[in-house]
Design a protein around this motif. Structure first.
Motif, mmCIF file in Angstrom:
data_model
loop_
_atom_site.group_PDB
_atom_site.id
_atom_site.type_symbol
_atom_site.label_atom_id
_atom_site.label_comp_id
_atom_site.label_asym_id
_atom_site.label_seq_id
_atom_site.Cartn_x
_atom_site.Cartn_y
_atom_site.Cartn_z
ATOM 1 N N UNK A 169 -15.884 46.187 -28.865
ATOM 2 C CA UNK A 169 -16.678 46.086 -27.638
ATOM 3 C C UNK A 169 -15.776 45.438 -26.592
ATOM 4 N N UNK A 170 -15.605 46.099 -25.446
ATOM 5 C CA UNK A 170 -14.719 45.619 -24.384
ATOM 6 C C UNK A 170 -15.562 45.255 -23.176
ATOM 7 N N UNK A 171 -15.335 44.055 -22.626
ATOM 8 C CA UNK A 171 -16.042 43.589 -21.440
ATOM 9 C C UNK A 171 -15.027 43.322 -20.339
ATOM 10 N N UNK A 172 -15.216 43.952 -19.192
ATOM 11 C CA UNK A 172 -14.391 43.710 -18.013
ATOM 12 C C UNK A 172 -15.297 43.086 -16.957
ATOM 13 N N UNK A 173 -14.936 41.909 -16.468
ATOM 14 C CA UNK A 173 -15.745 41.224 -15.466
ATOM 15 C C UNK A 173 -14.915 41.057 -14.204
ATOM 16 N N UNK A 174 -15.470 41.440 -13.071
ATOM 17 C CA UNK A 174 -14.769 41.332 -11.793
ATOM 18 C C UNK A 174 -15.540 40.401 -10.876
ATOM 19 N N UNK A 175 -14.814 39.520 -10.221
ATOM 20 C CA UNK A 175 -15.395 38.588 -9.268
ATOM 21 C C UNK A 175 -14.757 38.792 -7.906
ATOM 22 N N UNK A 176 -15.379 38.218 -6.903
ATOM 23 C CA UNK A 176 -14.858 38.293 -5.553
ATOM 24 C C UNK A 176 -13.857 37.176 -5.330
ATOM 25 N N UNK A 177 -12.863 37.411 -4.459
ATOM 26 C CA UNK A 177 -11.889 36.373 -4.135
ATOM 27 C C UNK A 177 -12.535 35.191 -3.436
ATOM 28 N N UNK A 178 -13.647 35.415 -2.772
ATOM 29 C CA UNK A 178 -14.322 34.321 -2.094
ATOM 30 C C UNK A 178 -14.933 33.333 -3.074
ATOM 31 N N UNK A 179 -15.157 33.762 -4.325
ATOM 32 C CA UNK A 179 -15.697 32.864 -5.341
ATOM 33 C C UNK A 179 -14.625 32.004 -5.960
ATOM 34 N N UNK A 180 -13.353 32.299 -5.701
ATOM 35 C CA UNK A 180 -12.254 31.509 -6.241
ATOM 36 C C UNK A 180 -11.501 32.256 -7.296
ATOM 37 N N UNK A 181 -10.168 32.239 -7.224
ATOM 38 C CA UNK A 181 -9.337 33.001 -8.138
ATOM 39 C C UNK A 181 -8.904 32.112 -9.286
ATOM 40 N N UNK A 182 -8.770 32.704 -10.461
ATOM 41 C CA UNK A 182 -8.363 31.944 -11.637
ATOM 42 C C UNK A 182 -6.855 32.016 -11.803
ATOM 43 N N UNK A 183 -6.312 31.101 -12.578
ATOM 44 C CA UNK A 183 -4.884 31.121 -12.851
ATOM 45 C C UNK A 183 -4.617 32.063 -13.994
ATOM 46 N N UNK A 184 -3.456 32.669 -13.991
ATOM 47 C CA UNK A 184 -3.062 33.564 -15.077
ATOM 48 C C UNK A 184 -2.578 32.795 -16.251
#
Length: 125
Positions: free
Chosen positions: A110-125
């Motif tokens: 089962x694969x889950x891809x979640x996308x957020x907006x840049x206005x919500x804050x970007x995560x570190x790689x």
């Protein structure tokens, strides 16, 4: 416990019962995690793996869900989460000696891809 004070705006796409090993999918999802939407579309196209098509379809779906459900622009999206989990087994039987049956378990993912907006804050790689 989760921090409920954060307002997280984003959408997800879920691929169920994908009949590929977890290692083969994770080598793609590890590369796209934390990338912008445009970069996440280009990366799987340049990889020579069969599962890249499945992952790119999930990225398209997550972006369409974000636009439809939340009204977010695709250019502002980034992949905040790409997760691969075990799912159910396909159960088959193989004939063996003296009329017996031998069970074969074919695992699915089962694969889950979640996308957020840049206005919500970007995560570190």
């Amino acid at each position: 416990m989760r921090d409920n004070n954060k307002s997280e705006i984003g959408a997800r796409a879920l691929g169920k019962n994908i009949r590929v090993s977890a290692i083969k999918i994770r080598r793609i999802t590890d590369r796209i995690r934390g990338c912008s939407y445009g970069e996440a579309l280009v990366l799987p196209e340049s990889m020579p793996y069969k599962t890249c098509y499945l992952i790119s379809q999930l990225i398209f779906s997550a972006a369409a869900n974000a636009k439809t459900n939340f009204g977010l622009e695709k250019s502002d999206l980034f992949i905040s989460e790409a997760r691969v989990e075990n799912s159910t087994y396909l159960k088959r039987f193989r004939p063996r000696a003296q009329g017996r049956g031998y069970p074969i378990k074919k695992p699915t993912r089962k694969v889950t891809i979640k996308s957020n907006s840049n206005s919500a804050g970007e995560i570190e790689r």
